[in-house]
Design an enzyme around this catalytic site. Structure first.
Site, PDB file in Angstrom:
ATOM      1  CG  HIS A 116      -2.118  -0.881   1.071  1.00 41.35           C
ATOM      2  ND1 HIS A 116      -3.335  -0.588   1.624  1.00 41.35           N
ATOM      3  CD2 HIS A 116      -2.280  -2.053   0.406  1.00 41.35           C
ATOM      4  CE1 HIS A 116      -4.210  -1.526   1.311  1.00 41.35           C
ATOM      5  NE2 HIS A 116      -3.590  -2.447   0.568  1.00 41.35           N
ATOM      6  CE1 TYR A 136      -4.957   4.190   8.897  1.00 38.99           C
ATOM      7  CE2 TYR A 136      -5.453   4.002  11.230  1.00 38.99           C
ATOM      8  CZ  TYR A 136      -4.707   3.639  10.131  1.00 38.99           C
ATOM      9  OH  TYR A 136      -3.698   2.712  10.274  1.00 38.99           O
ATOM     10  N   PRO A 163      -3.484   0.827  18.860  1.00 39.61           N
ATOM     11  CG  PRO A 163      -5.244  -0.630  18.455  1.00 39.61           C
ATOM     12  CD  PRO A 163      -4.573   0.138  19.525  1.00 39.61           C
ATOM     13  CE  LYS A 171       4.353   3.311  13.114  1.00 37.72           C
ATOM     14  NZ  LYS A 171       4.272   2.471  11.927  1.00 37.72           N
ATOM     15  CE1 TYR A 225       0.133   3.084   7.517  1.00 43.25           C
ATOM     16  CE2 TYR A 225      -0.862   3.987   9.496  1.00 43.25           C
ATOM     17  CZ  TYR A 225      -0.871   3.081   8.459  1.00 43.25           C
ATOM     18  OH  TYR A 225      -1.889   2.146   8.371  1.00 43.25           O
TER      19      TYR A 225
HETATM   20  P1  FAS Z   1       2.052 -11.578  21.863  1.00 42.21           P
HETATM   21  O1  FAS Z   1       1.155 -11.175  23.004  1.00 42.21           O
HETATM   22  O2  FAS Z   1       1.508 -11.650  20.486  1.00 42.21           O
HETATM   23  O3  FAS Z   1       2.656 -13.044  22.172  1.00 42.21           O
HETATM   24  C1  FAS Z   1       3.090 -13.382  23.467  1.00 42.21           C
HETATM   25  C2  FAS Z   1       2.919 -14.898  23.613  1.00 42.21           C
HETATM   26  O4  FAS Z   1       3.425 -15.272  24.902  1.00 42.21           O
HETATM   27  C3  FAS Z   1       1.459 -15.336  23.560  1.00 42.21           C
HETATM   28  O5  FAS Z   1       1.287 -16.332  22.594  1.00 42.21           O
HETATM   29  C4  FAS Z   1       1.165 -15.843  24.971  1.00 42.21           C
HETATM   30  O6  FAS Z   1       0.280 -16.953  24.979  1.00 42.21           O
HETATM   31  C5  FAS Z   1       2.545 -16.242  25.457  1.00 42.21           C
HETATM   32  N1  FAS Z   1       2.700 -16.177  26.923  1.00 42.21           N
HETATM   33  C6  FAS Z   1       2.187 -15.261  27.767  1.00 42.21           C
HETATM   34  N2  FAS Z   1       2.559 -15.534  29.031  1.00 42.21           N
HETATM   35  C7  FAS Z   1       3.329 -16.670  28.975  1.00 42.21           C
HETATM   36  C8  FAS Z   1       3.996 -17.457  29.951  1.00 42.21           C
HETATM   37  N3  FAS Z   1       3.963 -17.116  31.246  1.00 42.21           N
HETATM   38  N4  FAS Z   1       4.678 -18.569  29.539  1.00 42.21           N
HETATM   39  C9  FAS Z   1       4.737 -18.881  28.211  1.00 42.21           C
HETATM   40  N5  FAS Z   1       4.119 -18.179  27.248  1.00 42.21           N
HETATM   41  C10 FAS Z   1       3.423 -17.083  27.638  1.00 42.21           C
HETATM   42  N6  FAS Z   1      -0.973  -4.275  16.761  1.00 42.21           N
HETATM   43  C11 FAS Z   1      -1.131  -3.629  15.598  1.00 42.21           C
HETATM   44  O7  FAS Z   1      -0.134  -3.181  15.018  1.00 42.21           O
HETATM   45  N7  FAS Z   1      -2.390  -3.466  15.050  1.00 42.21           N
HETATM   46  C12 FAS Z   1      -3.520  -3.980  15.672  1.00 42.21           C
HETATM   47  O8  FAS Z   1      -4.627  -3.811  15.180  1.00 42.21           O
HETATM   48  C13 FAS Z   1      -3.398  -4.663  16.887  1.00 42.21           C
HETATM   49  N8  FAS Z   1      -4.495  -5.198  17.530  1.00 42.21           N
HETATM   50  C14 FAS Z   1      -4.326  -5.854  18.731  1.00 42.21           C
HETATM   51  C15 FAS Z   1      -5.419  -6.412  19.433  1.00 42.21           C
HETATM   52  C16 FAS Z   1      -5.240  -7.062  20.661  1.00 42.21           C
HETATM   53  C17 FAS Z   1      -6.431  -7.657  21.407  1.00 42.21           C
HETATM   54  C18 FAS Z   1      -3.954  -7.152  21.218  1.00 42.21           C
HETATM   55  C19 FAS Z   1      -3.738  -7.816  22.572  1.00 42.21           C
HETATM   56  C20 FAS Z   1      -2.859  -6.605  20.539  1.00 42.21           C
HETATM   57  C21 FAS Z   1      -3.041  -5.962  19.284  1.00 42.21           C
HETATM   58  N9  FAS Z   1      -1.961  -5.427  18.575  1.00 42.21           N
HETATM   59  C22 FAS Z   1      -2.091  -4.779  17.397  1.00 42.21           C
HETATM   60  C23 FAS Z   1      -0.647  -5.544  19.086  1.00 42.21           C
HETATM   61  C24 FAS Z   1      -0.162  -6.939  18.754  1.00 42.21           C
HETATM   62  O9  FAS Z   1      -0.170  -7.109  17.372  1.00 42.21           O
HETATM   63  C25 FAS Z   1       1.184  -7.082  19.389  1.00 42.21           C
HETATM   64  O10 FAS Z   1       2.014  -5.964  19.135  1.00 42.21           O
HETATM   65  C26 FAS Z   1       1.882  -8.347  18.967  1.00 42.21           C
HETATM   66  O11 FAS Z   1       1.035  -9.424  19.232  1.00 42.21           O
HETATM   67  C27 FAS Z   1       3.196  -8.408  19.737  1.00 42.21           C
HETATM   68  O12 FAS Z   1       3.707  -9.678  19.590  1.00 42.21           O
HETATM   69  P2  FAS Z   1       4.445 -10.393  20.812  1.00 42.21           P
HETATM   70  O13 FAS Z   1       5.393  -9.438  21.433  1.00 42.21           O
HETATM   71  O14 FAS Z   1       4.920 -11.686  20.270  1.00 42.21           O
HETATM   72  O15 FAS Z   1       3.319 -10.607  21.926  1.00 42.21           O
HETATM   73  C1  PHB Z   2      -5.749  -3.981  11.094  1.00 44.47           C
HETATM   74  O1  PHB Z   2      -5.858  -4.261   9.898  1.00 44.47           O
HETATM   75  O2  PHB Z   2      -6.076  -4.766  12.003  1.00 44.47           O
HETATM   76  C2  PHB Z   2      -5.205  -2.618  11.469  1.00 44.47           C
HETATM   77  C3  PHB Z   2      -4.714  -1.787  10.485  1.00 44.47           C
HETATM   78  C4  PHB Z   2      -4.210  -0.534  10.833  1.00 44.47           C
HETATM   79  C5  PHB Z   2      -4.221  -0.142  12.158  1.00 44.47           C
HETATM   80  C6  PHB Z   2      -4.729  -0.994  13.159  1.00 44.47           C
HETATM   81  C7  PHB Z   2      -5.223  -2.241  12.800  1.00 44.47           C
HETATM   82  O3  PHB Z   2      -3.752   1.092  12.501  1.00 44.47           O
END
Ligand code: FAS
Ligand code: PHB
Length: 393
Positions: free
Chosen positions: A75, A204, A296, A300, A388
């Site tokens: 994009h 957005y 989000p 980032k 971005y």
């Molecule tokens: P993660 O949380 O993905 O992974 C951590 C892992 O550790 C998990 O699988 C968990 O089960 C495991 N774990 C936890 N405790 C443990 C323990 N004690 N022992 C062993 N394993 C354990 N980012 C965006 O850029 N755009 C978005 O739209 C967006 N939406 C999101 C929505 C939600 C609900 C959440 C929670 C996050 C969102 N994020 C978004 C951010 C997300 O993408 C994170 O930045 C990304 O998952 C980060 O990856 P990890 O650091 O691997 O953490």
């Molecule tokens: C998504 O596609 O989930 C998404 C894209 C852009 C954002 C947040 C979430 O800023």
């Protein structure tokens, strides 16, 4: 009891932990990944959708970029909807050609798991009661419960990639750790639907009723969000109510083209800005959501996890292959410098586009002035664009 001996124990089998394990393995550096949940559970999470070029490059370097390059979409810009119209942010035009890749985090994680399996990487699922030991010693180790027994892994280093609710950050003494947090008074209700995206690029939307986002995963899979009060629950929202509210927040011509359908996933994510300092304690390194959370809005979250992994990957390479620990020693300071810039951008973009529940008319006029300035200034658009697409590593 099963005993392991490895160079790096990685706690967390999300994108951060898997990407680091894969990158290290390709350089001959041994690791094991400990994941609390099942693989199906991890892959069932619907999260990020936009990848910065830095993460795209790391996936290719990890040998995991083929499907992303085939199925992901490049994009060159996105739209901001406000006052009933669309204005476009030309990312490529404002940054000398930089772009983003639209490819879901679920697919990134799936590709990383497949690569770990292909290389015979050790990823243990269903581990419980993970404990970190000897973080200040020369021989740290990790213990956990699994299949009714206690297990242990001796290592040189531990990486806490276990997310916001993980055990790693909590293993750092309270008098060493400083936590910075800002909780936003609203959340994002997200819906995934097997419908064509409403537009070629992301939209957005800033609207008096609240923020909305039109994103996508492919030509037939769309991801939509609307700002909701923190008191709402996903089950409070029928599909019809969601679609009707989303349409209210979009320009009429865009809403008219919106193809609705049954939600195949519906969830509410809270929004917070969070940073834990330092990101290293002895032989423990924090990476990704274990160390920081961003709202989000700026896409980032996953991308900050990627730059942490980039710094750790190069730090471990220099340590093990060249006997130089400078990269590991400067990890926390280097990672935090980039983290805070992304925290600022995500906070700014969130305030630009969301309706503050306690905001007044003055706040609304200031917010509109911010948008008017943005679309009257090439410099302001270039600043948004360079953040971005992702600031340099
Ligand atoms: P993660 O949380 O993905 O992974 C951590 C892992 O550790 C998990 O699988 C968990 O089960 C495991 N774990 C936890 N405790 C443990 C323990 N004690 N022992 C062993 N394993 C354990 N980012 C965006 O850029 N755009 C978005 O739209 C967006 N939406 C999101 C929505 C939600 C609900 C959440 C929670 C996050 C969102 N994020 C978004 C951010 C997300 O993408 C994170 O930045 C990304 O998952 C980060 O990856 P990890 O650091 O691997 O953490
Ligand atoms: C998504 O596609 O989930 C998404 C894209 C852009 C954002 C947040 C979430 O800023």
């Amino acid at each position: 009891m099963t005993s392991y001996k490895t160079q790096v124990v990685i706690i967390g089998g999300g994108p951060s932990g898997l990407l680091l394990s894969q990158l290290l393995h390709r350089k001959g550096i041994d690791s094991i990944v400990l994941e609390k949940r099942s693989r199906e559970h991890v892959l069932g999470r619907i999260r990020a959708g936009v990848l910065e070029q830095g993460l795209v490059a790391l996936m290719r370097e990890a040998g995991c970029g083929a499907r992303m390059d085939r199925e992901g979409e490049t994009h060159e810009g996105f739209y901001i909807a406000h006052q009933g119209r669309l204005d476009r942010i030309n990312l490529a035009g404002a940054t000398g050609g930089a772009t983003v890749m639209v490819y879901g985090q679920t697919e990134v994680t799936r590709d990383l798991y497949a690569a770990r399996d292909e290389m015979g990487g050790v990823v243990l699922h269903g581990v419980e009661d993970v404990e970190l030991h000897g973080l200040r010693d020369t021989r740290p180790y990790v213990t956990w419960q699994q299949d009714g027994g206690t297990h242990r892994a001796d290592c040189d280093f531990i990486v806490g990639a276990d997310g916001f609710h993980g055990v790693s950050r909590k293993s750092i003494p309270a008098d060493v750790l400083t936590e910075y947090e800002k909780v936003y008074p609203f959340g994002w209700l997200g819906v995934l639907s097997q419908t064509p995206p409403v537009a070629e690029e992301l939209i957005y939307a800033r609207h008096p009723r609240g923020f909305a986002l039109c994103s996508q995963r492919s030509k037939c899979l769309s991801r939509y969000y609307i700002q909701v009060p923190l008191s709402d629950r996903a089950e409070d929202w029928s599909d019809d109510a969601f679609w009707a509210e989303l349409k209210r927040r979009l320009p009429q011509d865009v809403a008219a083209g919106l193809q609705t359908g049954p939600s195949i996933e519906k969830s509410i994510a809270p929004l917070r800005s969070f940073v834990a300092e330092p990101m290293r304690y002895g032989n423990l390194f924090l990476a990704g959501d274990a160390a920081h959370i961003v709202p989000p809005t700026g896409a980032k979250g996953l991308n900050l996890a990627a730059s942490d992994i980039y710094y750790l990957y190069h730090g471990f390479q220099d340590h093990y292959l060249n006997g130089d620990s400078a990269g590991l020693d400067s990890y926390s300071q280097k990672a935090l410098a980039r983290v805070w810039k992304a925290e600022r951008f995500s906070w700014w973009m969130t305030n630009l586009l969301h309706r503050a529940p306690d905001g007044n008319d003055t706040d609304l006029r200031l917010q509109q002035a911010d948008l008017d300035y943005l679309f009257s200034s090439a410099a302001a658009q270039a600043s948004l664009a360079e953040n971005y697409v992702g600031l340099p590593y």
